[in-house]
Design a protein around this motif. Structure first.
Motif, PDB file in Angstrom:
ATOM      1  N   GLN A   1       0.819  -1.214   0.000  1.00  0.00           N
ATOM      2  CA  GLN A   1       0.000   0.000   0.000  1.00  0.00           C
ATOM      3  C   GLN A   1       0.853   1.264   0.000  1.00  0.00           C
ATOM      4  O   GLN A   1       0.410   2.305  -0.492  1.00  0.00           O
ATOM      5  CB  GLN A   1      -0.956   0.003   1.204  1.00  0.00           C
ATOM      6  CG  GLN A   1      -1.883  -1.209   1.233  1.00  0.00           C
ATOM      7  CD  GLN A   1      -2.674  -1.352  -0.042  1.00  0.00           C
ATOM      8  OE1 GLN A   1      -3.464  -0.479  -0.384  1.00  0.00           O
ATOM      9  NE2 GLN A   1      -2.468  -2.445  -0.772  1.00  0.00           N
ATOM     10  N   ASP A   2       2.055   1.197   0.581  1.00  0.00           N
ATOM     11  CA  ASP A   2       2.903   2.391   0.536  1.00  0.00           C
ATOM     12  C   ASP A   2       4.358   2.017   0.297  1.00  0.00           C
ATOM     13  O   ASP A   2       4.723   0.841   0.262  1.00  0.00           O
ATOM     14  CB  ASP A   2       2.706   3.289   1.768  1.00  0.00           C
ATOM     15  CG  ASP A   2       3.271   2.718   3.062  1.00  0.00           C
ATOM     16  OD1 ASP A   2       4.256   1.949   3.015  1.00  0.00           O
ATOM     17  OD2 ASP A   2       2.732   3.055   4.136  1.00  0.00           O
ATOM     18  N   ARG A   3       5.165   3.044   0.094  1.00  0.00           N
ATOM     19  CA  ARG A   3       6.548   2.808  -0.301  1.00  0.00           C
ATOM     20  C   ARG A   3       7.365   2.161   0.807  1.00  0.00           C
ATOM     21  O   ARG A   3       8.277   1.388   0.524  1.00  0.00           O
ATOM     22  CB  ARG A   3       7.169   4.129  -0.763  1.00  0.00           C
ATOM     23  CG  ARG A   3       6.531   4.590  -2.071  1.00  0.00           C
ATOM     24  CD  ARG A   3       6.660   6.086  -2.267  1.00  0.00           C
ATOM     25  NE  ARG A   3       8.031   6.487  -2.443  1.00  0.00           N
ATOM     26  CZ  ARG A   3       8.483   7.174  -3.479  1.00  0.00           C
ATOM     27  NH1 ARG A   3       7.648   7.547  -4.433  1.00  0.00           N
ATOM     28  NH2 ARG A   3       9.730   7.502  -3.565  1.00  0.00           N
ATOM     29  N   ASP A   4       7.042   2.471   2.067  1.00  0.00           N
ATOM     30  CA  ASP A   4       7.745   1.808   3.183  1.00  0.00           C
ATOM     31  C   ASP A   4       7.438   0.320   3.188  1.00  0.00           C
ATOM     32  O   ASP A   4       8.328  -0.510   3.376  1.00  0.00           O
ATOM     33  CB  ASP A   4       7.295   2.380   4.537  1.00  0.00           C
ATOM     34  CG  ASP A   4       7.925   3.725   4.810  1.00  0.00           C
ATOM     35  OD1 ASP A   4       8.907   4.073   4.120  1.00  0.00           O
ATOM     36  OD2 ASP A   4       7.424   4.424   5.709  1.00  0.00           O
ATOM     37  N   ASN A   5       6.154  -0.003   2.996  1.00  0.00           N
ATOM     38  CA  ASN A   5       5.776  -1.428   2.942  1.00  0.00           C
ATOM     39  C   ASN A   5       6.556  -2.109   1.819  1.00  0.00           C
ATOM     40  O   ASN A   5       7.064  -3.213   1.990  1.00  0.00           O
ATOM     41  CB  ASN A   5       4.284  -1.640   2.628  1.00  0.00           C
ATOM     42  CG  ASN A   5       3.317  -0.861   3.489  1.00  0.00           C
ATOM     43  OD1 ASN A   5       2.255  -0.481   3.008  1.00  0.00           O
ATOM     44  ND2 ASN A   5       3.649  -0.620   4.743  1.00  0.00           N
ATOM     45  N   LEU A   6       6.645  -1.421   0.665  1.00  0.00           N
ATOM     46  CA  LEU A   6       7.327  -2.019  -0.487  1.00  0.00           C
ATOM     47  C   LEU A   6       8.805  -2.258  -0.179  1.00  0.00           C
ATOM     48  O   LEU A   6       9.335  -3.333  -0.478  1.00  0.00           O
ATOM     49  CB  LEU A   6       7.172  -1.126  -1.725  1.00  0.00           C
ATOM     50  CG  LEU A   6       7.738  -1.682  -3.021  1.00  0.00           C
ATOM     51  CD1 LEU A   6       7.045  -2.987  -3.433  1.00  0.00           C
ATOM     52  CD2 LEU A   6       7.617  -0.665  -4.166  1.00  0.00           C
ATOM     53  N   SER A   7       9.480  -1.292   0.458  1.00  0.00           N
ATOM     54  CA  SER A   7      10.905  -1.535   0.733  1.00  0.00           C
ATOM     55  C   SER A   7      11.093  -2.619   1.781  1.00  0.00           C
ATOM     56  O   SER A   7      12.024  -3.416   1.679  1.00  0.00           O
ATOM     57  CB  SER A   7      11.691  -0.262   1.062  1.00  0.00           C
ATOM     58  OG  SER A   7      10.945   0.587   1.822  1.00  0.00           O
ATOM     59  N   ASN A   8      10.174  -2.697   2.756  1.00  0.00           N
ATOM     60  CA  ASN A   8      10.274  -3.805   3.724  1.00  0.00           C
ATOM     61  C   ASN A   8      10.073  -5.158   3.046  1.00  0.00           C
ATOM     62  O   ASN A   8      10.763  -6.126   3.354  1.00  0.00           O
ATOM     63  CB  ASN A   8       9.240  -3.625   4.844  1.00  0.00           C
ATOM     64  CG  ASN A   8       9.652  -2.520   5.806  1.00  0.00           C
ATOM     65  OD1 ASN A   8      10.846  -2.338   6.077  1.00  0.00           O
ATOM     66  ND2 ASN A   8       8.688  -1.776   6.308  1.00  0.00           N
ATOM     67  N   LEU A   9       9.118  -5.202   2.112  1.00  0.00           N
ATOM     68  CA  LEU A   9       8.866  -6.462   1.393  1.00  0.00           C
ATOM     69  C   LEU A   9      10.073  -6.853   0.543  1.00  0.00           C
ATOM     70  O   LEU A   9      10.448  -8.021   0.472  1.00  0.00           O
ATOM     71  CB  LEU A   9       7.623  -6.326   0.508  1.00  0.00           C
ATOM     72  CG  LEU A   9       6.284  -6.278   1.255  1.00  0.00           C
ATOM     73  CD1 LEU A   9       5.161  -5.816   0.324  1.00  0.00           C
ATOM     74  CD2 LEU A   9       5.943  -7.651   1.844  1.00  0.00           C
ATOM     75  N   MET A  10      10.704  -5.856  -0.101  1.00  0.00           N
ATOM     76  CA  MET A  10      11.871  -6.149  -0.942  1.00  0.00           C
ATOM     77  C   MET A  10      13.003  -6.739  -0.095  1.00  0.00           C
ATOM     78  O   MET A  10      13.702  -7.638  -0.526  1.00  0.00           O
ATOM     79  CB  MET A  10      12.354  -4.894  -1.641  1.00  0.00           C
ATOM     80  CG  MET A  10      11.486  -4.534  -2.839  1.00  0.00           C
ATOM     81  SD  MET A  10      11.908  -2.893  -3.448  1.00  0.00           S
ATOM     82  CE  MET A  10      11.083  -2.913  -5.020  1.00  0.00           C
ATOM     83  N   ARG A  11      13.121  -6.202   1.139  1.00  0.00           N
ATOM     84  CA  ARG A  11      14.180  -6.692   2.038  1.00  0.00           C
ATOM     85  C   ARG A  11      13.931  -8.128   2.481  1.00  0.00           C
ATOM     86  O   ARG A  11      14.869  -8.890   2.673  1.00  0.00           O
ATOM     87  CB  ARG A  11      14.257  -5.800   3.281  1.00  0.00           C
ATOM     88  CG  ARG A  11      15.437  -4.858   3.267  1.00  0.00           C
ATOM     89  CD  ARG A  11      15.740  -4.361   4.660  1.00  0.00           C
ATOM     90  NE  ARG A  11      14.605  -3.708   5.292  1.00  0.00           N
ATOM     91  CZ  ARG A  11      14.267  -2.438   5.075  1.00  0.00           C
ATOM     92  NH1 ARG A  11      14.990  -1.687   4.265  1.00  0.00           N
ATOM     93  NH2 ARG A  11      13.228  -1.911   5.669  1.00  0.00           N
ATOM     94  N   MET A  12      12.655  -8.495   2.683  1.00  0.00           N
ATOM     95  CA  MET A  12      12.411  -9.843   3.208  1.00  0.00           C
ATOM     96  C   MET A  12      12.152 -10.887   2.116  1.00  0.00           C
ATOM     97  O   MET A  12      11.973 -12.066   2.407  1.00  0.00           O
ATOM     98  CB  MET A  12      11.242  -9.816   4.208  1.00  0.00           C
ATOM     99  CG  MET A  12       9.880  -9.603   3.613  1.00  0.00           C
ATOM    100  SD  MET A  12       8.593  -9.555   4.911  1.00  0.00           S
ATOM    101  CE  MET A  12       8.555 -11.282   5.406  1.00  0.00           C
TER     102      MET A  12
END
Ligand code: 4NP
Length: 155
Positions: free
Chosen positions: A88-99
């Motif tokens: 839903q947001d860019r922070d969520n996206l970067s966290n998902l990319m990391r995991m």
């Protein structure tokens, strides 16, 4: 291609991603798209809890009952079980990319890309009021329509 499956992700899994899940389920049903749908949070504070009362009320005003949804946290397994994971947001996206595990199959995207608004985040209504939840519903509905259309025309 095999049946698509979509996981909507936000921070708490009590406001934006349950609304995204609800809007997408409604749109998929409307256009006859067979798809598995779920939502989850990157955080674990609301695991096992129903959506925020204001999110429940917003969904109900728009014809969808989400009172039975329960919060859960994203797991590495989700990257192998879903074909699409939508942040839903860019922070969520970067966290998902990391995991993201090496053998992930899920395509990662940002929700509002599907509404023709690349790079934009769905604003977090948690500290807002009813009007903010209406904006969230509008945003996730437009994106859900775009994503459902895209998934229905692929081979
Ligand atoms: P959501 O909103 O990510 O759209 O579910 C939030 C819900 C809870 C919190 C933050 C955002 N929280 O800090 O508990």
């Amino acid at each position: 291609m095999s049946r698509p499956s979509v996981l909507f992700v936000c921070l708490g899994n009590i406001c934006r991603s349950p609304l995204a899940e609800a809007a997408f389920r409604a749109e998929a049903m409307r256009i006859g798209l067979e798809v598995k749908v779920d939502s989850a949070g990157t955080g674990d504070w609301h695991v096992g809890q129903p959506p925020d009362r204001r999110a429940q009320a917003t969904a109900l005003r728009n014809g969808v009952d989400i009172s039975g949804y329960r919060g859960r946290q994203v797991t590495p397994e989700d990257f192998r079980r879903f074909t699409h994971i939508v942040a839903q947001d860019r922070d969520n996206l970067s966290n998902l990319m990391r995991m993201r595990p090496r053998d992930a199959i899920a395509e990662l995207s940002l929700m509002l890309e599907h509404a023709g608004r690349p790079g934009e985040s769905v604003a977090d209504p948690y500290y807002g009021d009813e009007e903010d939840f209406d904006v969230t519903w509008w945003d996730v509905t437009r994106a859900a329509e775009g994503l459902a259309r895209r998934l229905s025309i692929r081979d």
